[in-house]
Design an enzyme around this catalytic site. Structure first.
Site, PDB file in Angstrom:
ATOM      1  CE1 TYR A   1      -3.544  17.441  89.111  1.00 37.13           C
ATOM      2  CE2 TYR A   1      -2.795  19.602  88.394  1.00 37.13           C
ATOM      3  CZ  TYR A   1      -2.832  18.591  89.339  1.00 37.13           C
ATOM      4  OH  TYR A   1      -2.153  18.743  90.522  1.00 37.13           O
TER       5      TYR A   1
ATOM      6  CG  ASP B   1      -1.568  15.035  91.298  1.00 34.47           C
ATOM      7  OD1 ASP B   1      -1.866  13.996  90.682  1.00 34.47           O
ATOM      8  OD2 ASP B   1      -2.250  15.485  92.229  1.00 34.47           O
TER       9      ASP B   1
ATOM     10  CD  GLU C   1       0.519  13.491  94.212  1.00 35.50           C
ATOM     11  OE1 GLU C   1      -0.208  13.979  95.085  1.00 35.50           O
ATOM     12  OE2 GLU C   1       0.927  14.136  93.236  1.00 35.50           O
TER      13      GLU C   1
END
Length: 718
Positions: free
Chosen positions: A297, A83, A7
């Site tokens: 994350y 993600d 991304e």
């Protein structure tokens, strides 16, 4: 060549270091498709046909997709590494569609941390696109589109408010309700009493009378105060000392919400800033010429730590502080029923990258956030801090004054905070020997001084970024990925003001909540919002039907919307007292996303807008050193004041308020935009430095680095 699509452009730099020359890493730069604005009410959704969505490629992503298609055509294999969440899964699916890849067979990579080990393991064991996750995201997007479009059109036409939405309106309701509590608060006077005992004048607080504990604010009249003063004896018996042990447990590792709250408390960082900094730490930052991802994350509501991290951390704690400091992981997930535990908590990737080792290598605010995450992760695995508490009570005429002396006997987890620059709270006062001896003999000591302080009860504090995030999590409003953007939207829409991240609802925001509560009680109910999030999670798990959820929702929502459209009262437009020069109708105040303006009441039949003449303040006694025109004060979009030539854009001379100008040699400023050919290039600045951008932004997203360049500071000689 094998192609990996992520991304973010920042990720490409980090991941490229882990893969060989056979791999190329490219970025989609977020979403590439979204719902169209066509069809029924512009929803981009065919409601009659099972809520079938109509997607279109985003206009600013056509060039990106074109480049990706060229590389896909040449690639032996394509990996989608967006993600590892609902939104990322949807982006992977959209990429597969627009790039002509087989959705069922295209390889999907997911990793919770961008490390060489995690990336290579994902390459060895690729997954496929999870269509349940995609369905959950698609359902959420359709819900938000229908609610957002309908409510926004309603609030604009009826009460002149910019927008409304599924999550933002309920969040706004929390802030408005709290402000109403503050406004309704009635202050009361009360008295606080403490006393000083013995020659050492040890302070103790009034605790109880006749065995009944004094409650806060209970001494609320002069009569009560005078009664206490008259009844207090001159001497008090010192009761035997009471010794207890107090254990201060470490807090659980960070979730998205708790990180945002703690960063606000520690550093006064708003949730938007914290999210941005954490994203950079996750994607990778340049350290001594190498890109490194520093944390796992960041969008998570889990407090679980990976077993391999716990194993490494245990050795780290034992080696640095001793075996007596290690406790192990606490098996808790927090209070929220919505915890999904899909990802572990936010933690450092490599404990060998200590905060001290990268101080000065990354920006100070990013360093602060990293050391906070580093400290919290290790502390959560350490033993509690132990305090020895000695309590002393002074008894006289059935009144008791009490105080504690606290001494830390074992630092526990607090050692890591101290080492990383987070000072612990100071211990309380120590007991004087005089008091200790009197207690051992049950002797009396003199009441040396009585301290009485008149106070007034204060209303509840206003909500700030951190408290709103905490409440959103507790009430199940939104998800970790939406906390920051929701608050930003409320500020951007001018529904709340943010003064140093303290949030106050505006008149417009209060009006929106009041009207929506009248006509959309379900939508504005906290439990309804939470239930909606639960249902989206059920779709994600494959346990619920997307079409059924949307159908049930729309049946009720449409009835409420139709009723509101007919019955919600329209706020009258405020007239200026002038008439339109074109049609003669009254001129009224209007609002747009660019601010307030004056326009014709007869809009849209008459589109007259009154243009206010710009007031330009001249720099007294100064002329432009390049063309001789007058110099004037101007403002950047950020509100920063500077001096520029009145002959702009023919003359682009500018200087700061200190008389220094920045010269950019071979400047492209003013040249036509090479992408859209409509705007011209302007110099903008970000926290990473200046760059060229198209003046036609946001319609055109063209940017390029400001290179080659050299900066010279020229002192004002006038």
């Amino acid at each position: 060549m094998k192609l990996v699509i992520v991304e973010s452009p920042n990720k490409t730099k980090t991941i490229s270091q882990f893969l060989g020359s056979d791999y190329k890493v490219m970025a989609s730069v977020g979403h590439v498709r979204d719902l169209a604005t066509s069809g029924h009410k512009g929803f981009g959704v065919d409601i009659e046909n099972g809520f079938k969505p109509n997607y279109v490629v985003l206009s600013n992503k056509e060039e990106t997709i074109s480049k990706l298609k060229k590389e896909v055509a040449k690639a032996e294999e394509v990996y989608l590494a967006t993600d590892p969440d609902r939104e990322g899964e949807a982006i992977a699916w959209h990429l597969a569609i627009v790039l002509g890849l087989d959705v069922k067979t295209v390889k999907r990579l997911t990793f919770n941390a961008i490390t060489k080990k995690a990336v290579l393991q994902a390459m060895e064991h690729p997954n496929h696109i999870n269509m349940d996750l995609v369905a959950s995201q698609e359902t959420r997007r359709i819900l938000d589109r229908i609610i957002g479009f309908d409510l926004s059109s309603l609030t604009r036409s009826k009460i002149k408010a910019d927008s409304a939405g599924r999550v933002q309106s309920v969040t706004l309701k929390m802030i408005v309700e709290h402000q109403k509590e503050i406004d309704a608060f009635i202050s009361k006077n009360y008295y606080d009493i403490d006393a000083e005992f013995g020659e050492s004048k040890l302070k103790a607080n009034l605790y109880s009378y006749n065995g009944e504990t004094f409650k806060p604010y209970s001494i609320d009249s002069e009569e009560k105060l005078e009664k206490i003063k008259k009844e207090l004896p001159e001497t008090f018996k010192v009761e035997p000392l009471v010794y207890t042990k107090r254990y201060n447990q470490p807090r659980l590792p960070f979730t998205t919400s708790s990180l945002q709250q703690e960063a606000f408390t520690r550093f006064n960082y708003g949730v938007k800033k914290t999210s941005s900094l954490a994203q950079r730490l996750f994607e990778g930052v340049e350290i001594r010429g190498e890109f490194k991802a520093l944390i796992t994350y960041i969008r998570t509501d889990s407090t679980r730590l990976a077993p391999d991290f716990v194993e490494v951390a245990s050795q780290f704690i034992v080696n640095h502080f001793g075996a007596e400091y290690y406790k192990g992981e606490t098996n808790k997930k927090g209070k929220s029923e919505l915890v999904q535990d899909a990802h572990e908590a936010i933690r450092p990737i490599d404990l060998n990258i200590t905060p001290a080792s990268i101080k000065g290598e990354i920006p100070a605010d990013m360093y602060n956030l990293y050391r906070l995450i580093y400290a919290r992760s290790l502390a959560s695995l350490m033993k509690p801090k132990e305090d020895d508490v000695t309590s002393v009570s002074f008894f006289g005429n059935n009144y008791i004054f009490k105080t504690d002396a606290v001494k830390t006997s074992f630092k526990g987890y607090s050692v890591i905070y101290e080492e990383l620059g987070f000072p612990s709270k100071q211990s309380a006062q120590e007991l004087p020997q005089e008091i200790v001896e009197a207690a051992s003999k049950s002797e009396e000591v003199k009441l040396a001084k009585l301290n009485i302080e008149s106070k007034t009860t204060q209303p509840p504090s206003k909500y700030n970024d951190g408290t709103v995030v905490k409440l959103m999590e507790e009430k199940g409003i939104g998800r970790p990925s939406t906390y920051s953007s929701t608050i930003s939207t409320l500020v951007d829409r001018e529904y709340v003001t943010s003064d140093k991240h303290v949030l106050t609802p505006t008149e417009s925001g209060t009006l929106v909540v009041n009207e929506l509560e009248k006509f959309f009680p379900d939508l504005m109910d906290y439990n309804y919002t939470k239930q909606m999030e639960d249902n989206l999670e059920k779709i994600k798990e494959g346990d619920a039907s997307k079409v059924q959820l949307l159908s049930d929702f729309y049946t009720t929502f449409k009835k409420e919307y139709d009723y509101a459209k007919s019955n919600m009262e329209k706020v009258p437009e405020v007239e200026t007292g002038e008439t339109c020069p074109i049609c003669g109708a009254p001129l009224v105040y209007r609002k747009s996303r660019y601010g307030q303006f004056i326009g014709c009441k007869n809009y849209p039949k008459c589109k007259y807008i009154k243009r206010e003449p710009k007031v330009v303040e001249e720099v007294e006694g100064r002329v432009c050193p390049e063309c001789g025109s007058k110099l004037v004060y101007r403002f950047t979009k950020r509100g920063e004041k500077f001096i520029g030539c009145s002959n702009f854009p023919k003359c682009k001379y500018t200087e700061n308020l200190q008389g220094q100008k920045t010269v950019v040699e071979n400047s492209k400023e003013g040249q036509p935009c090479p992408k859209c050919h409509e705007g011209h290039l302007v110099i903008k600045r970000s926290k990473f430095g200046p760059f060229y951008a198209c003046s036609n932004h946001p319609k055109c997203d063209y940017t390029e680095p400001l290179k080659p360049r050299s900066k010279k500071k020229v002192k004002d000689e006038n």
